[in-house]
Structures are given as structure tokens and as C-alpha cells.
Design a protein around this motif. Sequence first.
Motif, short mmCIF file in Angstrom:
data_model
loop_
_atom_site.label_atom_id
_atom_site.label_comp_id
_atom_site.label_asym_id
_atom_site.label_seq_id
_atom_site.Cartn_x
_atom_site.Cartn_y
_atom_site.Cartn_z
N GLN A 1 -2.38 0.06 -6.20
CA GLN A 1 -2.89 1.06 -7.14
C GLN A 1 -2.56 0.67 -8.59
OE1 GLN A 1 -0.87 4.42 -5.30
NE2 GLN A 1 -2.86 5.39 -4.85
N GLN B 1 2.95 5.54 -6.85
CA GLN B 1 1.85 4.58 -6.84
C GLN B 1 2.27 3.28 -6.14
OE1 GLN B 1 1.09 4.27 -11.04
NE2 GLN B 1 -0.51 5.86 -11.00
N SER C 1 -4.78 -2.12 -9.69
CA SER C 1 -6.14 -1.61 -9.89
C SER C 1 -6.24 -0.86 -11.22
CB SER C 1 -6.54 -0.69 -8.74
OG SER C 1 -7.82 -0.13 -8.95
N ASN C 2 -5.22 -0.05 -11.55
CA ASN C 2 -5.23 0.69 -12.81
C ASN C 2 -5.18 -0.27 -14.00
OD1 ASN C 2 -5.27 3.08 -11.40
ND2 ASN C 2 -3.04 3.44 -11.59
N GLN D 1 0.80 -1.21 0.00
CA GLN D 1 0.00 0.00 0.00
C GLN D 1 0.85 1.28 0.00
OE1 GLN D 1 -2.93 -0.19 3.18
NE2 GLN D 1 -3.46 -2.33 2.69
#
Length: 678
Positions: free
Chosen positions: A187, A183, A190-191, A147
Motif C-alpha cells: 500500500q 498500511q 502504491s501511494n 500485504q
Amino acid sequence: MSTSNVPGTNIPPISFPGVVSGIDYNSIITQLTKLSLAPTIGLGASVATLNQANVELVTINNFLQSVQNSLVTLSNTNLYGAYSAVSSNSALVSASGIAGTAAIPGVYTITKVQTATATSVTSNAAAGHGITDNLTSGPYAGTPSDQVPLASSYAAIAPTNGGGSLGQITVDGVSISYNVNTQSLDQILSNINNAVQVKADAGFLATLVNGVVQFTSSDQPISVGASGDAGNLLDVLRLSNAQLNNAPGSGSLVGTADVGGINEAASFSTTTAAGYVTPVTGGFFTINGVKITVSTGDNTADVLSAINSSGAGVVATFNTTTGQINLTATATGPQSIVIGAAGDTSNFLTAAGLTAASGATTQVGSQSEVDVQTAGGGTQKYFSNSNTVTSAIQGISLNLQSSFSGGTPVTISVAQDTSGLISALQTFTSAYNAAVSEINAATAPPTMVPAAPGSGGAAQSIGGGVLFGRSNAQSIVQELTQIVGGFLGSGKSYNSLSQVGLSLSDTFQTLTTNNNSNTQSGNGGQNAGNNTTSPVQSTTYQGTDGTLQSLDAGKFISAFTANPSAISSLLNGTNGLTAVLGNYLTAVTGAPTLLDSGPVGLVPTVSVIQNYENSNTDQISNYQQQIQQITDSANQQANNLRSQFVASEALIAQLQAEQQQLAAALGFTISSSSSSGK
């Protein structure tokens, strides 16, 4: 006139000879001195010839020492007991003879090979932080690693955007930009999900399962990567070496290991401690009793390099696919790798998960196995700690290349190997012929060519060696010829070199007068006309010049196969070629002949060739003394004559002066020319 070039030692720097008498007595003295010095010309030529002879003797000595060196090689006993081994499949098993060990010729069948393996120790993968572990230090301490920005996470491979500010990855034809500095892994995944699902594949899903990235698709096969991609995200996600499983309408790609783990290139002193769960401390650690030093400024690659260069008997590698360290013994077989020792000051072995207590796994090495078929059809098994087996076939070394069992067996054909012996004989022949040819050329007689009819010239001498007429040099060739052409060895079946394919030459060539020559000029036969021939020609005669013919290898192999012990005696026995010829050459050159069995012959105080040189040197000294005596005598003669002429000039001058005085007293005027004539 200057007289610096006239004979004698009493010449003033500047003199004017014959001023009073009108006689140039220096010219007279010079001519008389030339006649006196005439014998020195022949003596000087003799000195030059003797100096050339000594240079040639040194050359001959070097050639003969080359023969001695070839005898040293020929005396190697391993050449006479060598065996060849030919494998029917060298990709599985290669074979070679063992020097100095007798083998039994025949064909041997190998039905099974199991190659030896080395002991290895593999580190515990849990020694490195997982990508989902909470960070323990730095600004993100306490936050799960997946994260935080990917560059600050526990990624085992340091992430980069490439050359620009953003990286790029292509999945199913869709390009997605990312930034590892801002990032997180979550992230970025997810992108990727959002972009691919919207633009290309609604059934696509990128997930992180127990730290391992997975790409799956329920709609179509998956494609990853494009030429325009930037950065190293596929490497970081452990997808570069992963297997892509595609089927019609679906696909999957699973990372080879946790995205996290040990970062081989990161320093131990970074905030992530190079991904180690237990930070590495400086000091030293021990493998197989060998100490290896480590500092906190090092990285894992540095330490592995230090292990490999330490002599600890292991090869250390890092598996970038699994993120684990592997130590493999350099020697095969079931030997141990001793990890750590009391007194170690660095915790590297424990931190890296290489000790048994920290979860390392050890795979003990195994012996090699060779199964050889027996004469009765059974099988004899042979074992070794290495992949070089010397016990299975007597006198033969087997090099195990690959394991096999069943199928086509491997055959090893064993036979006597004469290649090394033949090569040594050919080397000897070449060196021997070079030495004999050099002596023959140096002692060759000149060819007398008569002058052309009506020319009024003298006969001309063409060719000839600098040692012509010196029987001592030619006697060396005669002795060499007697040795190589005579009886050698102690056997009855083979007692001469000619019986085994090494014979003396049966013809030789020499220069003779060419009776067909239509001119003989003083230029050594190089005539001006286009239709003239040389005044000398090369003529072939029956007989030997002492050289050897080329070795008949077929005849030698037949003889060696029939009776190898007799050939060994002929060439290398007590009365063999190497001993007899080596003994003689030791006396000739003064250099010891160091055979495999030891030196042969006594090194003389003065060698044969040195004695020849000394004789020449003494003669040179004698000639030089004669030259000096003649020169001194000529100079003394010139000095005496010059002194007498000078005295005569002085007396004439005195008489002329008295005459002038007398004439003046009587009232006459007398010219010097008229008075000198009275």
C-alpha cells in the motif's frame, strides 16, 4: 597570692609568703632558680639543633635514594643495545627496534607489502524471512508479509512513524504520508507511485522485485528525502545507504537488500521471531570451544554482544545493509573459526545461518608478505600470520599498515639509538646534583658580619646549614665527587665520565662579607634604607662543589658511536658508574641498589646516615638527661629554700607570740613592729 608559677614541688595550692617576716621569699627563690636553670637554655638549643640535623639527614637520605633509583634505570642493558628504525612512509610500514636484540645499521628497501587478513564467517542471508514470505504465526498467519501492516511484517528494521501518528517521506519533491501500523508495504509503495506520478514525475515507478524496493524514473533524475520527513521508512526500505544513479532525464535507486530479514533489535520471542526463518531457542552454543548463553527474551544484538565479551577470539557484527551476521577472528592469518560443538543446547548458530550446513560462507585469512631488496638487487620474501613482522630486518619490528606493490618503495633506516641512554644519564645527573646540592647547603658555614662602626654591637652570623661543622656529612660529597670524577670502567679509550661529556663543575659559589655594605644590622641584612646594600654577597671561586655539569650530548653520542662497548663498560660494567656508585650508596642509605644485573653492595645493619642519626640521638638523650638533672637539682634547691623560709616564718611567729605573752605579764603593750625591731 597564687604561687602556681614558682619553682619547686612543695608549693601548696594557695600560699601567702612573708606574712610574718614581710619577705617575699617566692620571688627570691624564683630568681635563684633561674640562675640555676640557665645552663638548660643552651642545652635545649643544642637538642633543637640536633633534632633539625636528624630531619635533614632523612632528607639527604631520600635524595641519595633517588640517585640509586636513577642508577637502576641507567643499568638497563637494553639502553646500550637499542636501535632506531625510521620509515620513509609510516602510513604503509612503520618500524621500531626490538628491545634487547642487536640490529645491523643501514638502509633497507621494501618493495612490496601484503597485509595479513583474518578468517571470517558470514551468515546465510536466507536465514531471515523475506518481506514477501507468508507469516507463520499471529493474526496474519498465512498472509504474505508485504500485504500486512508494515509494523507486523517481516521487515528487518522495525518501522516507525516517528513522533506523530503519521510518517512522511519525500520523493521528487512530493511528500507522502504513511502509517506503518495500518498500511502494508504494498500500500505504501502504491501511494508513493500515485502521488509522484500525478504531481511530479509521470515516468516514476516504485516496485518490489524479489523483496528489494526499486525507484526508477524514465523522465527525470530522482530525489529522495526532505528536512520535514518523519519516521524511518527509507531505512526500512534499505534505501538510506543505496547508491543513487541519476543521469540527465532518468534515475534509479535500488535497495541494498531485501526489506525483510533478521531484525537485530527485535526479541526472539516476538510473533515474527525477530525475522528468523527458524525461531531461536534458549540454551548455549559454542564458538572456538567457548560457551555463550542465549535466552528467548534476548535479541540478536544481545547475542552478538555476548559473543564479543566471551573471549571466543572473534568479533561478531551485524551488517544492517545486507542483514547478515559476520564473525571475524581477532588474530590474523589462516586460522579456523570452530562453529558449534556437540552438546550445544541452543540452535542460534543454525538459525542464524552461521554453520556450514545452514549455508554460511567462510573466507580463510591470509598471511602477510614483505619483500625486501637484497644487496645483489634481488628480493627476499618474508611471511607472517600477523601484520607485525620481526624476521625481515634483524632486530627491527615492522608494523604493516597497508598493502602496496610497485611504485615508490619504502626504506627503513636503521641506526643505533642513544636517546634512551641520554635520557637516563640526564635523569641521573639531575638526581645526583640535587643530592649533592642538598648536602652542600646543609653543611655550608655561616658568614660572620662585623657590626656597624660605632654601633657597639656584636658581630652577626648569617646563613650556614644545620649540619655545619659535621665532617661526616661533608665526607659523603667528597666520596661522591671522587667516584664520578675518578676512573671508571675497564677500557683504555674511555675510562672517565668527563671523556664522554659528563664533567664535574669547575666553579662554585659561597656567601662572603660584603665589604661595600654601608650598614650591618641585626636583621640579617634587610636594612631599612633605600640606599643600603646587603652585608653578605655571593662570591664565585674556581673549583668544584661536587655537582656535575649538564651532559654534552654531542660528545657522548660521538664517543658511543666510536666505541659502544667501552661506554657500556664505563657506565654499566663491573667497575662502571652504576656498580661503583651503587655499591657506595647502598652502604650510605641502607637501601639496596637493584641494578638490572642484580643488587650491588651489602646492605649494612646500620647505614652510614643512620649511624650519624644514632650519634645525634645519643647526644640528644645525653643533653636531655643533663637538662633533667639540672631541673631536678633546681627544684630541690627551691624546695629546700622554701622549707627553710617557712620554718623561719613559723619561728618568728612563735617568738612574737612569746613576746606578747611576756609583755602582758609585765604590764607592757608592745607593738609587733617595735618588738620585731628589738
